[in-house]
Structures are given as structure tokens and as C-alpha cells.
Design an enzyme around this catalytic site. Structure first.
Site, PDB file in Angstrom:
ATOM      1  CE1 TYR A  54     -51.718 -33.893 -31.069  1.00 38.95           C
ATOM      2  CE2 TYR A  54     -53.494 -34.009 -29.469  1.00 38.95           C
ATOM      3  CZ  TYR A  54     -52.161 -33.796 -29.763  1.00 38.95           C
ATOM      4  OH  TYR A  54     -51.287 -33.474 -28.774  1.00 38.95           O
ATOM      5  CD  GLU A  74     -60.131 -24.062 -30.721  1.00 34.82           C
ATOM      6  OE1 GLU A  74     -60.551 -24.127 -29.542  1.00 34.82           O
ATOM      7  OE2 GLU A  74     -59.957 -25.063 -31.441  1.00 34.82           O
ATOM      8  CG  ASN A 145     -51.048 -33.219 -24.831  1.00 32.73           C
ATOM      9  OD1 ASN A 145     -50.001 -32.591 -24.914  1.00 32.73           O
ATOM     10  ND2 ASN A 145     -51.606 -33.795 -25.885  1.00 32.73           N
ATOM     11  N   GLY A 146     -49.480 -33.679 -21.643  1.00 32.80           N
ATOM     12  CA  GLY A 146     -48.083 -33.945 -21.328  1.00 32.80           C
ATOM     13  C   GLY A 146     -47.285 -34.418 -22.523  1.00 32.80           C
ATOM     14  CB  VAL A 276     -70.075 -24.741 -33.934  1.00 38.25           C
ATOM     15  CG1 VAL A 276     -71.175 -25.206 -34.880  1.00 38.25           C
ATOM     16  CG2 VAL A 276     -68.892 -24.190 -34.728  1.00 38.25           C
ATOM     17  CD  GLU A 389     -48.239 -39.590 -17.435  1.00 38.29           C
ATOM     18  OE1 GLU A 389     -47.973 -38.513 -16.870  1.00 38.29           O
ATOM     19  OE2 GLU A 389     -49.234 -39.755 -18.174  1.00 38.29           O
ATOM     20  CG  HIS A 472     -56.537 -39.927 -22.294  1.00 36.03           C
ATOM     21  ND1 HIS A 472     -55.704 -40.864 -21.707  1.00 36.03           N
ATOM     22  CD2 HIS A 472     -55.796 -38.797 -22.405  1.00 36.03           C
ATOM     23  CE1 HIS A 472     -54.525 -40.329 -21.457  1.00 36.03           C
ATOM     24  NE2 HIS A 472     -54.558 -39.069 -21.872  1.00 36.03           N
ATOM     25  N   GLY A 500     -61.210 -37.857 -31.632  1.00 33.98           N
ATOM     26  CA  GLY A 500     -61.312 -38.949 -30.677  1.00 33.98           C
ATOM     27  C   GLY A 500     -62.684 -39.577 -30.585  1.00 33.98           C
ATOM     28  CG  ASN A 510     -50.885 -41.204 -22.701  1.00 33.18           C
ATOM     29  OD1 ASN A 510     -50.441 -42.277 -22.287  1.00 33.18           O
ATOM     30  ND2 ASN A 510     -51.047 -40.162 -21.935  1.00 33.18           N
TER      31      ASN A 510
END
Length: 532
Positions: A54, A74, A145-146, A276, A389, A472, A500, A510
Site C-alpha cells: 500500500y 519487489e 488479504n480479505g 534488497v 470480523e 497485521h 505499516g 484492519n
């Protein structure tokens, strides 16, 4: 349903259950110590982004749309969708595409099917007392993820970052994130009628009987597409058992939103299977990255050196913290402060389930749409804050089980640190630090059991509670502590963090909308002040 019956129904042998646990990507690659003898000079790039989750996706779009050239490195592979809908595998028939260099599928509930090691989409990073699930793909965690999309509670956000303008966040940056992530909410008429959400309605009835509040939340799944799935008009993805190993249709993961828009500018280059290994600050204020080029067996084909002017480090809480701490220990980054690696938490993650209550349905959607809210307002007399959830258990058979993936406000924090003996980064977190989350989940289960009957599901987790893993991970390079107020790493003004790692241990929900909105806010300031 007892454990033996469940295994038999899944067509699995009891002996397979004792097969060794999944091996994390970090551990797998650590067994490949031999490096190629030559180093390839990969050239100079003005802006390099490490990680395409994200924070990385926001960074890529906002830089590229302003005309700035960007290279994305990536660690995972790129998984472009095919017309045949065979890019990703399903949960119950997991294969090598499911997991990052593991002999068994990585999953919160064991799927005892031997698979071949391959750079699949879901990693399981194993520390002493905590296992961390991580997406390994172009698109990061959005692939696995959901897709639950919830803005952080304003009171919680203001408590975590009291010095950030919350009006600006809730009026501008969180709405911008939700729009770009294509968040929507399931139509209530479809939810109420669909056989695929009987498991949610069954759990909701139990909650209502116990006097507990349930509520809808948003999701980055296309619910128009889902309704076509239900009518048999299109390929069944969410209604066909696809979620933690990717969705072949229906879900708006980052490679179909932010990253797609970034690539459309013509200013983005993407290189996958690039791990990396270290970051070095050079005398001329540039940075050198040592990058290992992975092959599909887990080996290292070559070592590359990249030079950049600005580095956007978005490898997730674990990856970002590990890179900074390792580079510091190797004396390649000498000006990092004492907050690097600190203030880590699992977002209060806990999983649990209940058996012998209501039929949950044999056909279940893999996309959650509702939760029990014991966080805000009246918590039914509970002293714990918990948001649970209502999660699917899509085995294709009736389990008489309701499953919950919960978030609590566990105040405990851990930290990453560099172990000089093993020359690896480890996590200082003890299992007993999750006692708060376990007790919160127990209180929820007891409230439900008191009026509904049933029993805690020991079939799914040890003693009924999954407290030794998290989806998470948060913290390790916290905003305003390890970085300045916009994510510039203190001591190294040309290294930016937007993932994050910025959030100290708990998002209260979430976290991906929290991460995305925060990255939108930070990048707006960085582009204005650092790029002119």
C-alpha cells in the site's frame, strides 16, 4: 464435526497433519549462503521504491503522475490475470502458487497438502513466539488479504498521532484512499438473500441474542461482479474459494488500482524477484542498494548494485525494520536513531471459533462483510475493546462452525533487533504478551456461549485460540519517532518510509486504509517540499 471427520471430508490423510510446518521466506533464503562472485552494476535511478504494497503503491503513483521516474523493486513475482482464470490457486486445492518457498501451504488453519517450493504469494515469517503472514507478490498484501476496508476510528487515530491534522485526514486523505482502492459495501438485499453469506447471518443471530452489535464494513471487492458469480454468469472467484492465495477475478488489488495507474504514466519500471539485502549511504548523499536476484527455486542468480538519489522503503513492518537494522549493524547507515525497530505490535490479532451452534452453510463467500463491534460505545459490559470480523471457513461442507478474526487494543509492544551471533534480525515478543487479546476473545466467546450454547473450537486452534500469528504487523519505524512527521527517516533525509512500519503496534481496525491514507498525506507534503 470432529477433527478426524474434518480431515477425512477434506480428502486428507491423518498422517499428513504431522508434516513439518511451513518455512518462512527469510529462513529459506538464509539457507542459500553462496553468492555469485561478481556484482552487476545495475545503474543509477533517481527514485527507487522497495516493496509494492500500500505505501509503495501510493508512493509510485504520486511520484510518477508528477513526471518523476520510478523504479519498483519487489521481492515477489508478478501475477498478471489470465483469461483462463488460472493465475492463482484456490484455498482447498492449494499448490505451489500459494506459498513462498514452503513445503506446505501457509495458512492460519493448517492445510496438510505437500507442495513444491516456489515463490508463491503468501509468506510465513517465523520468529520464536510469533509468526507473521506477509504478501510476496507485486501488489504486496493486497494480493492475499480479505480486502476489508475500514477507516481508523477517529478517536484512536487522534490518540496515536495527536499532532497530525485529523480534519485533513478524514476530509481529504482517507476518502482519497477509499476512492482509489475502489472500496464499496455489499448491497444489503444481496447479503440477506445469498446462500453464500449464511455463515455471516448465523454468526449475526448469535451476536444479537447475546446483545452484541454487528455492523457492515467496506471492501475492495467488486460486489456487482459477486452478484454475477452468484447467478452463474461469470467465473466464481470469491464464491469459488479464492482469497488468501489471490483472487482470479473480482478483487481490486493494488496491481489493478494504484500500481496500474502508476504504470500507465510511462514513468515506472518494475523489477520482481529482487530482494534488497542492504542499504549504504554514500559520501555524495546518494544511496547504494545491494540486491539479490532470486530464482524460482530460492537460489540467488546474481547480485546487483543500484544507486539512487531518493529511496522509498515500503517493505512492510517486518521488511522495512529488518533492512534498516541490518544496514545499521553493517555500518552502512550510521545515523539512524534509537527508535528503529521499536514500538512493534500485531494489531491485537487473535483468531477463534465456535462449534455446534448454527448451520453455517456449505457454500461460503471468502469475502467478509460484517463484524461484531465491542470497541465503540456499549461493549456489553466488557472491559476489553475488540472488533471481531465474521470470517468464512470455505471448506465446501457443513462445519457447524463460526469463525472470528479479531482485533483488540492490546497495549503490549515488542521490538525487532539485530542478533550479532546469527547476523539476522529477530523479533523480541513473548507469547504471554498476547494474553490481553486471548482474554478479550474468551470474553466474547463466553458471552456468545451463555445464550447460544456451543463450544470453543479446539479443532481449529490450540486450546481454541490462535494467538501465535498475525496478519497485521505494525511498527518498527514509527512516524514522528524514527521518522519526521512525514516519513523521512531521521538521520537520512533521502530515505522515506510510508508503510505499516509507521503505525505503532495497533491500528484498531484492519490497517490498509490507515496505511494508504497516511501515505497519501505524507507524499503530498514530500512532493511539495522535496521535489519542488
Amino acid at each position: 464435526m470432529q477433527r478426524r471427520q474434518l480431515i477425512k471430508a477434506m480428502g486428507l490423510s491423518l498422517g499428513a497433519i504431522s508434516t513439518s510446518a511451513a518455512v518462512s521466506g527469510c529462513q529459506t533464503l538464509a539457507k542459500q549462503p553462496k553468492l555469485p562472485s561478481t556484482i552487476t552494476q545495475a545503474g543509477h535511478f533517481p527514485n527507487i521504491i522497495v516493496g509494492s504494497g500500500y505505501g509503495g503503491a501510493v508512493s509510485a503513483l504520486r511520484l510518477s503522475e508528477k513526471g518523476h521516474k520510478v523504479l519498483i523493486l519487489e521481492m515477489g513475482m508478478r501475477w498478471d490475470r489470465t483469461p483462463e482464470h488460472n493465475t492463482f490457486c484456490k484455498m482447498i486445492t492449494a499448490d505451489k502458487r500459494s506459498s513462498w518457498f514452503s513445503n506446505m501451504p501457509n495458512a492460519p488453519i493448517p492445510i496438510p497438502i505437500p507442495i513444491r517450493k516456489y515463490p508463491g504469494v503468501l509468506d510465513l515469517i517465523e520468529y520464536d513466539d510469533m509468526k507473521v503472514f506477509a504478501g510476496r507478490a507485486y501488489g504486496g498484501g493486497s494480493i492475499v488479504n480479505g480486502a476489508i476496508a475500514i477507516q481508523p476510528r477517529r478517536a484512536h487515530f487522534e490518540e496515536v498521532f495527536p499532532w497530525v491534522d485529523s480534519d485533513e485526514m478524514y476530509d481529504t486523505y482517507f476518502p482519497r484512499a477509499m476512492k482509489n482502492l475502489k472500496v464499496s459495501q455489499i448491497p444489503e438485499s444481496f447479503f440477506n438473500e445469498s446462500e453464500h453469506y449464511e455463515y455471516t447471518r448465523a454468526a449475526e443471530r448469535q451476536a444479537a441474542k447475546a446483545g452484541l452489535k454487528t455492523e457492515f464494513f467496506g471492501n475492495s471487492y467488486d460486489f456487482d461482479y459477486m452478484q454475477k458469480e452468484a447467478r452463474g454468469e461469470v467465473y466464481a472467484s470469491a464464491l469459488g474459494g479464492e482469497v488468501i492465495y489471490g483472487n482470479n477475478a473480482g478483487k481490486y488489488s493494488l496491481d489493478l488500482t494504484y500500481l496500474k495507474d502508476a504504470e500507465a504514466t510511462g514513468n515506472v519500471t518494475v523489477k520482481t524477484l529482487r530482494k534488497v539485502n542492504s542499504i549504504q549511504a554514500l559520501d555524495n548523499e546518494q544511496l547504494r542498494l545491494e540486491v539479490h536476484v532470486l530464482n524460482t527455486t530460492g537460489g540467488i542468480d546474481k547480485v546487483e548494485h543500484y544507486i539512487c538519489d531518493k529511496l522509498f522503503l515500503n517493505a512492510g513492518s517486518t521488511g522495512t525494520s529488518e533492512l534498516l537494522l541490518k544496514s545499521q549493524a553493517e555500518r552502512k547507515l550510521n545515523n539512524l536513531n534509537e527508535h528503529i525497530g521499536q514500538h512493534w505490535g500485531p494489531n491485537g490479532n487473535i483468531m477463534t471459533g465456535r462449534n455446534f451452534v448454527h448451520a453455517a452453510g456449505t457454500t461460503q463467500s471468502t469475502i467478509p462483510v460484517k463484524g461484531i463491534n465491542m470497541w465503540d460505545g456499549n461493549r456489553g459490559g466488557s472491559k476489553y475493546k475488540i472488533f471481531a470480523e465474521l470470517a468464512p471457513l470455505p471448506l465446501g461442507l457443513e462445519t457447524w462452525t463460526t469463525l472470528y478474526l479479531a482485533i483488540t487494543d492490546n497495549p503490549e509492544r515488542g521490538n525487532y533487533y539485530y542478533d550479532k551471533t546469527t547476523k539476522t534480525v529477530k523479533l523480541n515478543w513473548k507469547r504471554e504478551q498476547n494474553e490481553y487479546s486471548v482474554n478479550a476473545a474468551k470474553e466474547l466467546i463466553e458471552k456468545l456461549a451463555k445464550v447460544n450454547g456451543g463450544s470453543t473450537s479446539s479443532l481449529l486452534f490450540t486450546k481454541g485460540f490462535g494467538d501465535n500469528f498475525c496478519y497485521h504487523p505494525l511498527g518498527g519505524c514509527v512516524l514522528g519517532k524514527a521518522t519526521d512527521e512525514f516519513g523521512r527517516v531521521k538521520g537520512h533525509k533521502n530515505i522515506y518510509v510510508q508503510d505499516g512500519a509507521l503505525i505503532p503496534g495497533s491500528a484498531g481496525v484492519n490497517p490498509y486504509v490507515f496505511i494508504t491514507g497516511l501515505a497519501e498525506r505524507n507524499m503530498a507534503a514530500i512532493l511539495k517540499r522535496d521535489f519542488g
